[in-house]
Each structure stands twice: as structure tokens, then as C-alpha cells.
Design an enzyme around this catalytic site. Structure first.
Site, mmCIF file in Angstrom:
data_model
loop_
_atom_site.group_PDB
_atom_site.id
_atom_site.type_symbol
_atom_site.label_atom_id
_atom_site.label_comp_id
_atom_site.label_asym_id
_atom_site.label_seq_id
_atom_site.Cartn_x
_atom_site.Cartn_y
_atom_site.Cartn_z
ATOM 1 N N CYS A 85 -15.296 -5.097 -9.119
ATOM 2 C CA CYS A 85 -14.193 -4.843 -10.066
ATOM 3 C C CYS A 85 -14.179 -3.408 -10.585
ATOM 4 O O CYS A 85 -13.207 -2.976 -11.195
ATOM 5 C CB CYS A 85 -14.266 -5.826 -11.231
ATOM 6 S SG CYS A 85 -14.129 -7.533 -10.697
ATOM 7 N N HIS A 144 -10.323 -3.156 -17.330
ATOM 8 C CA HIS A 144 -10.342 -4.155 -16.255
ATOM 9 C C HIS A 144 -9.893 -5.490 -16.857
ATOM 10 O O HIS A 144 -10.310 -5.865 -17.948
ATOM 11 C CB HIS A 144 -11.747 -4.266 -15.677
ATOM 12 C CG HIS A 144 -11.907 -5.428 -14.748
ATOM 13 N ND1 HIS A 144 -11.017 -5.679 -13.729
ATOM 14 C CD2 HIS A 144 -12.838 -6.410 -14.695
ATOM 15 C CE1 HIS A 144 -11.406 -6.769 -13.083
ATOM 16 N NE2 HIS A 144 -12.497 -7.243 -13.652
ATOM 17 N N ASN A 179 -7.505 -12.033 -12.801
ATOM 18 C CA ASN A 179 -8.447 -10.968 -12.459
ATOM 19 C C ASN A 179 -8.227 -10.549 -11.004
ATOM 20 O O ASN A 179 -8.514 -11.321 -10.086
ATOM 21 C CB ASN A 179 -9.883 -11.486 -12.668
ATOM 22 C CG ASN A 179 -10.940 -10.426 -12.360
ATOM 23 O OD1 ASN A 179 -10.643 -9.390 -11.788
ATOM 24 N ND2 ASN A 179 -12.172 -10.712 -12.747
HETATM 25 N N1 COA Z 1 -11.050 -26.190 -16.694
HETATM 26 C C1 COA Z 1 -11.592 -27.069 -17.553
HETATM 27 N N2 COA Z 1 -12.883 -27.071 -17.894
HETATM 28 C C2 COA Z 1 -13.667 -26.145 -17.327
HETATM 29 C C3 COA Z 1 -13.176 -25.214 -16.414
HETATM 30 C C4 COA Z 1 -11.814 -25.270 -16.096
HETATM 31 N N3 COA Z 1 -11.241 -24.402 -15.236
HETATM 32 N N4 COA Z 1 -14.197 -24.413 -16.019
HETATM 33 C C5 COA Z 1 -15.280 -24.835 -16.659
HETATM 34 N N5 COA Z 1 -14.976 -25.882 -17.455
HETATM 35 C C6 COA Z 1 -15.858 -26.651 -18.330
HETATM 36 C C7 COA Z 1 -17.316 -26.515 -17.974
HETATM 37 O O1 COA Z 1 -17.644 -27.424 -16.943
HETATM 38 C C8 COA Z 1 -17.979 -26.855 -19.277
HETATM 39 O O2 COA Z 1 -17.986 -28.252 -19.439
HETATM 40 P P1 COA Z 1 -19.255 -28.979 -20.136
HETATM 41 O O3 COA Z 1 -19.320 -28.415 -21.520
HETATM 42 O O4 COA Z 1 -18.831 -30.416 -20.075
HETATM 43 O O5 COA Z 1 -20.417 -28.630 -19.281
HETATM 44 C C9 COA Z 1 -17.029 -26.276 -20.319
HETATM 45 O O6 COA Z 1 -15.775 -26.115 -19.656
HETATM 46 C C10 COA Z 1 -17.479 -24.957 -20.889
HETATM 47 O O7 COA Z 1 -17.863 -24.126 -19.823
HETATM 48 P P2 COA Z 1 -18.414 -22.672 -20.069
HETATM 49 O O8 COA Z 1 -18.756 -22.064 -18.748
HETATM 50 O O9 COA Z 1 -19.490 -22.693 -21.108
HETATM 51 O O10 COA Z 1 -17.130 -21.969 -20.693
HETATM 52 P P3 COA Z 1 -16.954 -20.505 -21.220
HETATM 53 O O11 COA Z 1 -16.421 -20.538 -22.579
HETATM 54 O O12 COA Z 1 -18.175 -19.664 -20.972
HETATM 55 O O13 COA Z 1 -15.816 -19.958 -20.287
HETATM 56 C C11 COA Z 1 -15.504 -18.523 -18.400
HETATM 57 C C12 COA Z 1 -16.026 -19.861 -18.890
HETATM 58 C C13 COA Z 1 -15.748 -18.426 -16.893
HETATM 59 C C14 COA Z 1 -14.031 -18.425 -18.683
HETATM 60 C C15 COA Z 1 -16.261 -17.387 -19.141
HETATM 61 O O14 COA Z 1 -17.655 -17.600 -19.077
HETATM 62 C C16 COA Z 1 -15.950 -16.047 -18.574
HETATM 63 O O15 COA Z 1 -14.843 -15.554 -18.674
HETATM 64 N N6 COA Z 1 -16.952 -15.357 -18.008
HETATM 65 C C17 COA Z 1 -16.748 -14.073 -17.412
HETATM 66 C C18 COA Z 1 -16.110 -14.253 -16.063
HETATM 67 C C19 COA Z 1 -15.593 -12.973 -15.510
HETATM 68 O O16 COA Z 1 -14.889 -12.278 -16.170
HETATM 69 N N7 COA Z 1 -15.983 -12.650 -14.265
HETATM 70 C C20 COA Z 1 -15.546 -11.517 -13.593
HETATM 71 C C21 COA Z 1 -16.187 -10.299 -14.190
HETATM 72 S S1 COA Z 1 -15.560 -8.901 -13.417
#
Ligand code: COA
Length: 322
Positions: free
Chosen positions: A113, A249, A279
Site C-alpha cells: 500500500c 492511504h 482499500n
Molecule cells: N462482517 C461481520 N463480522 C465480521 C466481519 C465481517 N466482514 N469480519 C470480522 N467479523 C467479526 C469477527 O469474526 C469478530 O467476531 P467475534 O467477536 O465473534 O470473534 C468480530 O467481527 C470482531 O472482529 P475484529 O477483527 O476484532 O474486528 P475489528 O474491530 O478489529 O475490525 C478490521 C476488523 C479488519 C476492520 C480492523 O482490524 C482493521 O481495519 N484492521 C486494519 C486492516 C487494514 O487496514 N489492512 C490494510 C492495511 S494497508
């Protein structure tokens, strides 16, 4: 002193749009969850057979038009991408062929990215040392090709598209500062494990898709974007209040808001496209830049800060007098 100025911008989004509501029909997710956790409403997906170079050319053509240059003026092509058309030749060489340019250096930068800010850093150095005068810099990604559409933890996050800029040597600033970094100790936290030298025959289907530890990436991204902003401003005698536009980004609205807060910036001074584009990795900053240039928010003479963070981890910034 030779400076590097942005002479033109362009962008391209594939026609096909996939909304959160569309994803609700194919996986266990909801529009509400996606919007709350990421700020994303929809993403564009490349058509069958549409490649990274096709999208890059569409963006580049618009940037060339805005800059008012001839294609033959271009003497450097760099493409930031993690989803190249082929293993080789580089997507930059394919772009070069499609544009009908011969002889100038053309190469890809693989910094995930952060690919666009890495490419700007390199092009700026080449222009400042008179190695080039007119550079075409593209960020282009077909991330849908490495997305596992059964995996709700990653599939909702990514989209396809391209952005481009024409950079020109100038007596006026221009790019004021660039900083690029990486730390490979985090390589396992965000990856597409499939490779070439690690044995193509052994690649299992799931290894050809994005794997991510979302929580760890989130925490590291927020901390790192704070430090890169300090490094960029402090090192070059600027204050937070000097910034007219943050063009970050576009990974997640919560990460973008945290970055803006660290800069004491109102969200009115932040270009946000993650809601519309999701993204798009190396394409996200030039896509956001072109959007805000063409809708009139970004004006000549304003101070812009680009900030990127991605797999590797890689990260970087560009401070530009537009
Ligand atoms: N829809 C519904 N539920 C979802 C889901 C989706 N698309 N994806 C994950 N979940 C669930 C998980 O399974 C988890 O369930 P559980 O509590 O029963 O285990 C719950 O939602 C919370 O998951 P979690 O991973 O803790 O959520 P989060 O608040 O951390 O959000 C992201 C997840 C991926 C959105 C977040 O971590 C993020 O944005 N990370 C950075 C990713 C990124 O930017 N990557 C590229 C960098 S360049």
C-alpha cells in the site's frame, strides 16, 4: 535547485460496483458492520480480463491530458503495484509499450500500500539529480484477484482501481520532502503467501489470497502514521497547522481519523475516498488526490501531506506544495 512538481493527475475506477448490500447476499456480514468498522460503503471490481496496466493506462491518459504534455515527453515510468499483470516483464514496461514510448527507464515498485509514496520518493530523487525531467507515476491494483470472496474478514476491505501523476522538473517547489521506511519483522501480519521462488507447484489455493491479522495491522498503522507525520513536519520546518490537505492511504476510516487527530486536523481537511473506493492499496492515494483536485478542493499553492502504510510493513510520506 531542481524541484519536482505535480503537473497533472488522473484516476480510473472499473465500471462494476459491489456494495455492502451485495456482499450481505454472499457472506455472513452486514452493511452496518462494514460501515462501522471500516467506513466502506462500496468498492469497484475489475472486469474479467481487465489488468493492472489497463487501469494504469486509463489513469495515466487523464494525467497526461491535465499536464498538457506529449506522451513522448515522458522519460521515466514507475508503477507501484502488488498485483502486476505478469511475473515479468514489469507492468511499467507493459504501460510503456501501450503508450508507444521507447527507451526510457520503466520499472515497478513493490511496497504494497506504500507503493505510490515509494515511487514518488524514487522519481523525485531521479528528477532532482537530472536523471529524468517528466515522470509518469502510477499506482494501480487489481486486488480482487487476490481476494478470497469466502473470507469475510478480508473480502469486505479491498477494491480495484488506479491513479496516476505526471511529475515535472521545476524551478519552483514541488515535492518538499519524502520519507520511506520498512520493517520486515512484520511480514507475516499481512501477506499473500503464494510466491514464485517458494515453489509454484506447491501453492495451495488459499495461499494465493490475502491473509491478515487485522487487529495487529490496525494498531501498528495508527502508531506508525503518527510518527511519520512528526518526522515529515519537524524535519522540514513545518507545523501541523501549515497543512491544507491530508491525503492518506485509504484503508479504514478509523485509521484515517486517528491519523488526522494526531495532526490536530479537522476531517474537513482530509481527503476521504475509502467509503467509495475501499482499500485500493498503491492506487488509493493517487485516486484520492485526483478526486480532490478535479472536484476543486485541492488548489495550486496548497500544502499536501500524503501518508501511506502497508504490508511489509512499509510506510512513508510525501510533503508537497501543489
Ligand atoms: N462482517 C461481520 N463480522 C465480521 C466481519 C465481517 N466482514 N469480519 C470480522 N467479523 C467479526 C469477527 O469474526 C469478530 O467476531 P467475534 O467477536 O465473534 O470473534 C468480530 O467481527 C470482531 O472482529 P475484529 O477483527 O476484532 O474486528 P475489528 O474491530 O478489529 O475490525 C478490521 C476488523 C479488519 C476492520 C480492523 O482490524 C482493521 O481495519 N484492521 C486494519 C486492516 C487494514 O487496514 N489492512 C490494510 C492495511 S494497508
Amino acid at each position: 535547485m531542481i524541484y519536482t512538481r505535480i503537473a497533472g493527475t488522473g484516476s480510473y475506477l472499473p465500471e462494476k460496483v459491489v456494495t455492502n448490500a451485495d456482499l450481505e447476499k454472499t457472506m455472513d456480514t452486514s452493511d452496518e458492520w462494514i460501515r462501522e468498522r471500516t467506513g466502506i460503503n462500496k468498492r469497484h471490481i475489475a472486469a474479467e480480463g481487465e489488468t493492472c496496466s489497463d487501469m494504469g493506462i486509463a489513469a495515466a491518459t487523464k494525467a497526461i491530458g491535465m499536464a498538457g504534455i506529449e506522451v513522448t515527453d515522458i522519460d521515466l515510468i514507475i508503477v507501484g503495484t502488488t498485483t502486476p499483470d505478469k511475473v515479468f516483464p514489469s507492468t511499467a514496461c507493459i504501460v510503456q509499450r501501450k503508450l508507444g514510448i521507447h527507451g526510457c527507464p520503466a520499472f515497478d515498485v513493490q511496497a504494497a500500500c506504500s507503493g505510490f509514496v515509494y515511487a514518488l520518493d524514487l522519481a523525485n530523487r531521479m528528477i532532482q539529480t537530472a536523471g529524468a525531467t517528466t515522470a509518469l507515476i502510477i499506482g494501480s491494483e487489481a486486488l480482487s484477484r487476490v481476494t478470497n470472496w469466502q473470507d469475510r474478514t478480508t473480502a469486505v476491505l479491498f477494491g480495484d482501481g488506479a491513479g496516476a501523476v505526471i511529475l515535472q522538473a521545476s524551478k519552483e517547489p514541488g515535492i518538499l520532502a519524502t520519507h520511506i521506511h520498512s520493517d520486515g519483522q512484520y511480514a507475516d501480519l499481512l501477506e499473500v503467501p503464494a510466491g514464485i521462488s517458494s515453489g509454484y507447484d506447491a501453492v495451495r489455493a488459499e495461499e494465493a489470497y490475502i491473509h491478515m491479522n487485522g487487529n495487529a495491522v490496525f494498531r501498528r498503522a495508527v502508531a506508525t502514521l503518527g510518527s511519520i507525520a512528526r518526522e515529515t513536519l519537524d524535519g522540514h520546518g513545518f507545523n501541523k497547522s501549515d497543512i491544507d490537505w491530508l491525503v492518506p492511504h485509504q484503508a479504514n476510516l478509523r485509521i484515517i481519523k486517528a491519523a488526522a487527530k494526531k495532526l490536530d486536523l479537522s476531517m474537513d481537511n482530509v481527503v476521504v475516498t475509502v467509503d467509495e473506493h475501499a482499500n485500493t492499496s498503491a492506487a488509493s492515494i493517487p485516486l484520492a488526490l485526483d478526486t480532490a483536485v478535479r472536484d476543486g478542493r485541492i488548489q495550486r499553492g496548497q500544502l499536501l501531506l500524503f501518508e501511506a502504510f502497508g504490508a511489509g510493513f512499509t510506510w512513508g510520506s510525501t510533503l508537497v506544495r501543489y
